[in-house]
Design a protein around this motif. Structure first.
Motif, mmCIF file in Angstrom:
data_model
loop_
_atom_site.group_PDB
_atom_site.id
_atom_site.type_symbol
_atom_site.label_atom_id
_atom_site.label_comp_id
_atom_site.label_asym_id
_atom_site.label_seq_id
_atom_site.Cartn_x
_atom_site.Cartn_y
_atom_site.Cartn_z
ATOM 1 N N UNK A 31 0.800 -1.240 -0.033
ATOM 2 C CA UNK A 31 0.042 0.010 0.033
ATOM 3 C C UNK A 31 1.029 1.313 0.049
ATOM 4 N N UNK A 32 0.611 2.150 -0.928
ATOM 5 C CA UNK A 32 1.197 3.491 -0.994
ATOM 6 C C UNK A 32 0.339 4.446 -0.302
ATOM 7 N N UNK A 33 -0.922 4.474 -0.738
ATOM 8 C CA UNK A 33 -1.809 5.395 -0.078
ATOM 9 C C UNK A 33 -3.106 4.897 -0.114
ATOM 10 N N UNK A 34 -3.886 5.298 0.922
ATOM 11 C CA UNK A 34 -5.261 5.163 0.950
ATOM 12 C C UNK A 34 -6.177 6.058 1.552
ATOM 13 N N UNK A 35 -7.016 6.732 0.830
ATOM 14 C CA UNK A 35 -7.732 7.823 1.276
ATOM 15 C C UNK A 35 -9.202 7.987 0.929
ATOM 16 N N UNK A 36 -10.065 8.335 1.685
ATOM 17 C CA UNK A 36 -11.269 8.660 1.436
ATOM 18 C C UNK A 36 -11.529 10.131 1.200
ATOM 19 N N UNK A 37 -12.326 10.340 -0.136
ATOM 20 C CA UNK A 37 -12.684 11.575 -0.541
ATOM 21 C C UNK A 37 -14.118 11.777 -0.533
ATOM 22 N N UNK A 38 -14.920 12.456 0.232
ATOM 23 C CA UNK A 38 -16.275 12.695 0.336
ATOM 24 C C UNK A 38 -16.890 13.299 -1.064
ATOM 25 N N UNK A 39 -18.144 12.898 -1.369
ATOM 26 C CA UNK A 39 -18.639 13.323 -2.567
ATOM 27 C C UNK A 39 -20.228 13.807 -2.104
ATOM 28 N N UNK A 40 -20.269 14.222 -1.005
ATOM 29 C CA UNK A 40 -21.657 14.283 -0.619
ATOM 30 C C UNK A 40 -21.933 13.951 0.978
ATOM 31 N N UNK A 41 -23.079 14.065 1.446
ATOM 32 C CA UNK A 41 -23.029 13.775 2.853
ATOM 33 C C UNK A 41 -22.978 12.149 3.246
ATOM 34 N N UNK A 42 -23.413 11.428 2.290
ATOM 35 C CA UNK A 42 -23.418 9.997 2.482
ATOM 36 C C UNK A 42 -22.483 9.013 1.664
ATOM 37 N N UNK A 43 -22.071 9.573 0.796
ATOM 38 C CA UNK A 43 -21.181 8.974 -0.394
ATOM 39 C C UNK A 43 -19.841 9.379 -0.350
ATOM 40 N N UNK A 44 -18.649 8.782 -1.051
ATOM 41 C CA UNK A 44 -17.495 9.123 -1.419
ATOM 42 C C UNK A 44 -16.876 8.156 -2.105
#
Length: 136
Positions: A31-44
């Protein structure tokens, strides 16, 4: 207690993951990177980058993300790769990036655990978004 136990991540650069026991797995994901990018209130988007490593070069079919949250398992297929490339593993490691559409509560949940599933037989544990140390 999380469904998939996670050892603490205390490294400054990616390394191969070991299964329980002393034997190296036949397939690993550095693993080099793992990130979460929100795309609204309930999903990303959960975005993942790293290198697939295997003893011999091979094409990886049916790679999916499995998220465990409170005993519930969620299987998520990666979004289509615009380049049309297929994930491949090799002894020297082959770069792979993927994005998975995911519920925000699962992606950021304190009790959530993640793994990549390859076919029906192989899996690789992943850190949670934000659990990877900054590389200086």
């Amino acid at each position: 207690m999380p469904f998939f136990s996670r050892p603490p991540i205390t490294r400054s650069k990616p390394r191969r993951r070991r299964e329980d026991g002393d034997a190296l797995p036949t397939l690993s994901f550095d693993v080099e990177s793992v990130e979460f990018v929100p795309a609204g209130e309930e999903i990303g988007l959960l975005r993942l980058a790293g290198r697939w490593v295997a003893p011999a070069e091979r094409v990886l079919h049916e790679v999916s993300l499995v998220a465990a949250d409170g005993g519930e398992l969620t299987h998520v297929q990666p979004l289509p790769d615009p380049s049309g490339s297929v994930p491949t593993a090799a002894p020297d490691g082959r770069a792979w990036r993927a994005a998975f559409s995911m519920n925000t509560a699962v992606a950021l949940g304190e009790s959530s655990a993640f793994m990549l599933r390859v076919g029906a037989e192989e899996s690789v544990r992943l850190p949670r978004p934000g659990d990877m140390p900054e590389i200086e």
